[in-house]
Scaffold this motif. Structure first.
Motif, short mmCIF file in Angstrom:
data_model
loop_
_atom_site.label_atom_id
_atom_site.label_comp_id
_atom_site.label_asym_id
_atom_site.label_seq_id
_atom_site.Cartn_x
_atom_site.Cartn_y
_atom_site.Cartn_z
N THR A 124 59.52 54.00 27.33
CA THR A 124 59.66 52.95 27.80
C THR A 124 60.31 51.55 27.67
OG1 THR A 124 56.90 51.68 27.73
CG2 THR A 124 57.00 53.64 29.60
N GLY A 125 60.80 51.04 28.84
CA GLY A 125 61.52 49.21 28.47
C GLY A 125 61.66 48.54 29.38
N PRO A 126 61.78 46.61 28.98
CA PRO A 126 61.68 46.14 30.68
C PRO A 126 62.65 46.30 31.51
CG PRO A 126 61.77 44.81 28.44
CD PRO A 126 61.80 46.47 28.38
N ILE A 136 51.65 41.61 31.88
CA ILE A 136 50.91 41.27 32.79
C ILE A 136 51.12 42.93 33.40
CG2 ILE A 136 50.98 40.44 34.81
CD1 ILE A 136 51.63 37.56 33.68
N THR A 137 52.78 42.98 33.65
CA THR A 137 52.89 44.18 34.52
C THR A 137 51.67 45.75 33.94
OG1 THR A 137 55.47 43.35 35.14
CG2 THR A 137 54.69 45.65 34.98
N GLU A 138 52.33 45.45 32.68
CA GLU A 138 51.01 46.79 31.88
C GLU A 138 49.79 46.56 32.25
OE1 GLU A 138 51.82 49.32 30.63
OE2 GLU A 138 54.24 48.97 30.86
N ILE A 139 49.02 45.97 31.98
CA ILE A 139 47.88 45.16 32.42
C ILE A 139 47.57 45.77 33.66
CG2 ILE A 139 46.27 43.18 33.22
CD1 ILE A 139 47.60 41.74 30.49
N ILE A 140 47.87 45.78 34.75
CA ILE A 140 48.37 45.37 35.95
C ILE A 140 48.15 46.55 36.71
CG2 ILE A 140 49.18 45.24 38.18
CD1 ILE A 140 49.95 42.23 37.91
N GLY A 141 49.13 47.80 36.12
CA GLY A 141 49.08 49.12 36.42
C GLY A 141 47.97 50.10 35.92
N THR A 142 47.23 49.67 34.40
CA THR A 142 46.30 50.02 33.72
C THR A 142 45.52 49.18 34.68
OG1 THR A 142 47.91 49.78 32.09
CG2 THR A 142 45.77 51.05 30.88
N VAL A 176 55.24 54.90 41.41
CA VAL A 176 56.60 54.58 42.97
C VAL A 176 56.58 52.64 42.91
CG1 VAL A 176 57.05 56.53 43.78
CG2 VAL A 176 55.08 55.27 44.41
N SER A 177 54.93 52.26 43.09
CA SER A 177 54.97 50.69 43.56
C SER A 177 55.00 49.71 42.53
CB SER A 177 53.34 50.76 44.00
OG SER A 177 53.48 51.63 44.63
N LEU A 178 54.52 50.02 41.20
CA LEU A 178 54.10 49.25 40.08
C LEU A 178 55.90 49.45 38.79
CD1 LEU A 178 50.47 49.03 40.62
CD2 LEU A 178 52.55 47.07 40.98
N GLY A 179 55.95 51.01 38.88
CA GLY A 179 57.04 50.91 37.88
C GLY A 179 58.28 50.57 37.41
N GLY A 180 58.92 50.19 38.43
CA GLY A 180 59.63 49.10 38.45
C GLY A 180 60.34 48.18 36.80
N GLY A 183 58.85 50.54 33.49
CA GLY A 183 58.80 51.94 33.04
C GLY A 183 57.22 52.33 33.43
N TYR A 184 56.48 51.64 33.08
CA TYR A 184 54.40 52.34 33.77
C TYR A 184 54.20 53.11 32.40
CZ TYR A 184 55.74 56.75 36.64
OH TYR A 184 56.70 57.32 37.04
N ALA A 185 54.58 52.52 31.03
CA ALA A 185 53.62 53.29 30.25
C ALA A 185 51.94 53.40 30.63
CB ALA A 185 53.56 52.24 28.85
N ILE A 186 51.37 52.42 31.10
CA ILE A 186 50.19 52.34 31.70
C ILE A 186 49.32 53.47 30.12
CG2 ILE A 186 50.38 51.99 33.64
CD1 ILE A 186 50.20 55.03 33.88
#
Length: 237
Positions: A124-126, A136-142, A176-180, A183-186
């Motif tokens: 992944t990459g931002p 923060i995005t990765e924390i939220i997704g996971t 589809v919701s948080l991958g933008g 790239g949602y490694a999670i």
């Protein structure tokens, strides 16, 4: 040994299918070139379903994710002495899966000149590089992944085979919701294992493996999963 084999095979299948769908979308002259995020999200969801199911059938626990393993160890859902075995199996399975994916798409890597696209097939990459926001995005997704999984599963059955489907659908929703943004490694193994494969494989015209970013899809998912486990333990269990 069964635990290691189950987690290894499950994670390997996850990466073959997940990274494979990214290759199909991003690389030149494939049948699926430019088919978009929705196709990628569905491919990863199917990868999760197949990987979890296979892992359980072979004696694993269906974690496929060091962040999930650490969160469930915190909740004492399995013997903590197995944590290192799980994580080693997940990481090695991810490396093997990425190498197998590369073999399937080797000609298309040769036909693709864009080094960024080649790297994106593996890890992944931002979309916008910003360390605080990317974490923060990765924390939220996971967090969403872990909390949802904990609410799906039966306490006596861990990630049982019937729970493989709702967890896969949850990953589809996260994609589809948080991958933008990132790239949602999670999943630290999902990102680090293929990144290592990208580093060692003889891919023509490849760029560097972006190690300066690599810690974010490791730390973010671990923090997110542990936060979800704490919320579940103290407020929802």
């Amino acid at each position: 040994m069964n635990v290691f084999i189950g987690e290894f095979i499950g994670t390997m299948l996850l990466i073959i299918l997940g990274n494979g769908v990214v290759a199909n979308v991003l690389l030149n002259k494939t049948k699926g070139q430019n088919s978009g995020l929705i196709v990628i999200a569905f491919g990863w969801a199917i990868g999760v379903f197949v990987g979890v199911y296979a892992s359980l059938k072979l004696g694993g626990s269906g974690h496929l994710n060091p962040a999930v393993t650490l969160a469930l160890a915190y909740l004492e859902e399995f013997p903590r002495q197995n944590v290192l075995t799980y994580i080693l199996a997940q990481l090695s399975g991810a490396i093997a899966g990425a190498i197998i994916m590369w073999l399937a798409y080797r000609q298309h890597f040769q036909q693709t000149q864009d080094g960024d696209a080649k790297l994106a097939v593996f890890c992944t990459g931002p979309a916008i590089r910003s360390t605080p926001n990317n974490i923060i995005t990765e924390i939220i997704g996971t967090f969403v992944l872990m909390l949802g999984a904990l609410l799906f599963i039966k306490p006596e059955n861990s990630l049982g085979t019937l729970e493989a489907l709702p967890v896969a659908l949850l990953v589809l929703g996260i994609g589809v919701s948080l991958g933008g943004p990132t790239g949602y490694a999670i999943n630290p193994a999902r990102d680090l294992g293929p990144r290592i494969a990208h580093f060692i494989l003889p891919i023509p015209q490849k760029r560097n493996s972006d190690w300066t970013y690599s810690w974010i899809p490791i730390i973010g998912p671990i923090v997110g999963a542990l936060l979800a486990a704490m919320v579940f333990k103290y407020f929802l269990s």
